[in-house]
Design a protein around this motif. Structure first.
Motif, PDB file in Angstrom:
ATOM      1  N   GLU A  79       0.836  -1.195   0.000  1.00 37.33           N
ATOM      2  CA  GLU A  79       0.000   0.000   0.000  1.00 37.33           C
ATOM      3  C   GLU A  79       0.876   1.252   0.000  1.00 37.33           C
ATOM      4  O   GLU A  79       0.560   2.241  -0.685  1.00 37.33           O
ATOM      5  CB  GLU A  79      -0.914  -0.009   1.237  1.00 37.33           C
ATOM      6  N   LYS A  82       2.094   2.031  -3.470  1.00 34.91           N
ATOM      7  CA  LYS A  82       1.080   2.689  -4.294  1.00 34.91           C
ATOM      8  C   LYS A  82       1.036   4.191  -4.019  1.00 34.91           C
ATOM      9  O   LYS A  82       0.801   5.003  -4.913  1.00 34.91           O
ATOM     10  CB  LYS A  82      -0.297   2.081  -4.026  1.00 34.91           C
ATOM     11  N   LYS A  85       5.490   6.928  -5.432  1.00 36.78           N
ATOM     12  CA  LYS A  85       6.062   6.459  -6.701  1.00 36.78           C
ATOM     13  C   LYS A  85       7.577   6.693  -6.783  1.00 36.78           C
ATOM     14  O   LYS A  85       8.193   6.364  -7.801  1.00 36.78           O
ATOM     15  CB  LYS A  85       5.369   7.155  -7.872  1.00 36.78           C
TER      16      LYS A  85
END
Length: 335
Positions: A79, A82, A85
């Motif tokens: 998570e 995500k 980046k």
């Protein structure tokens, strides 16, 4: 006669100004002028690395690592990936040197990365030879929270060029593992190229970012950036452990003796300016270590000799004009 002697004297000094020693002085002056943009670039790099370190520290402090249960920490770091980046992947290392990451795992081995993640008849991969594991876990006998930014390497699982920002996971006074965030070449390259815009002539600036062990992480010559060794068929060559063989170049062993000297100085923590020759061109350079990461930066600038000579000619002509002006006023008793 006096006029001829005077002109001869001036042209003699003009020649002296244009000779090699003076061009060297011009290069040294150019190197000193690099200091201010160099400092700005260093500060940007320091802030970037510090930001990534704080992210990794925050991750290691999460409760999902309290019992090193992959069913809890793998969803958590996936998570996080995500959300951020900047990192190519996250790696979780164990005290044995086995590891998990966000790009897969072998369900037959409780999601540990193996040489064949689809098979139960395989063996786990290991990061025991990686400097970031050694620093944060392997040699961490005092069980302290250690932070380390690795030297450049080729990823075992994704084959990308990367450096790893790592931190120890410490629970109840003991090191139970480590977390690393992979900063890939594709992420770092545009960031480093953008640093050249801090200099007055970006098109003439050549940057080198150097790891604590002297490995080039960024260099204007792509051949000096770490890359996998390939065979004649274009396939990566593997070592005895089944991992990619990497080709690295080190600043302290650079074929250019002057650059190698700069490299040895900067790895000692020294800071300063120097000149060197590369491919029949003369460069000015400013170098120094970053504050916290252990990395070092060299900023080199190419100054065309023709341009320097033109500036020198303009300077000499101005000197002649001012000298003749002084003589003119002296003759007329105006000075």
């Amino acid at each position: 006669m006096i006029v001829f002697l005077h002109c001869g004297f001036l042209f003699y000094h003009a020649y002296e100004y244009l000779n090699e020693s003076l061009f060297q002085n011009i290069l040294i002056h150019e190197a000193k002028q690099l200091e201010r943009p160099f400092n700005k670039s260093s500060e940007i790099l320091d802030n970037f690395f510090d930001t990534q370190v704080q992210k990794i520290i925050s991750i290691t402090n999460d409760a999902s690592f309290d019992h090193m249960d992959y069913k809890k920490f793998l969803p958590f770091i996936k998570e996080k990936l995500k959300e951020d980046k900047t990192f190519e992947k996250f790696i979780v290392g164990t005290p044995k040197g086995e590891f998990y990451n966000t790009h897969g795992g072998n369900p037959h081995f409780n999601m540990i990365r193996t040489f064949d993640d689809t098979s139960e008849d395989t063996r786990p991969r290991s990061i025991r030879r990686r400097d970031y594991w050694k620093q944060t876990v392997g040699s961490n006998e005092q069980h302290k929270k250690k932070i380390f930014i690795s030297s450049p390497m080729i990823s075992y699982t994704t084959s990308v060029k990367q450096i790893v920002v790592a931190a120890s996971i410490v629970r109840d006074g003991r090191v139970v593992g480590m977390v690393g965030g992979s900063l890939s070449w594709d992420i770092m390259k545009p960031f480093l190229i953008d640093l050249k815009n801090n200099f007055s002539h970006p098109e003439r600036i050549y940057l080198s970012l150097i790891a604590p062990n002297g490995t080039y992480w960024y260099h204007w010559d792509r051949a000096k950036i770490i890359h996998p060794l390939k065979n004649f068929q274009g396939n990566n060559i593997l070592d005895n452990f089944g991992e990619n063989v990497a080709v690295s170049s080190f600043v302290q062993y650079d074929k250019n003796d002057s650059v190698a000297l700069i490299g040895r100085e900067v790895l000692k923590g020294k800071r300063g300016f120097e000149t060197f020759e590369h491919n029949d061109k003369r460069y000015s350079a400013f170098y120094g270590k970053l504050d916290n990461s252990g990395y070092a930066l060299i900023a080199a600038s190419y100054t065309p000799k023709e341009e320097s000579i033109l500036l020198a000619i303009l300077f000499v002509l101005l000197s002649i004009f001012l000298t003749e002006l002084v003589v003119y006023f002296l003759k007329r008793g105006l000075l």
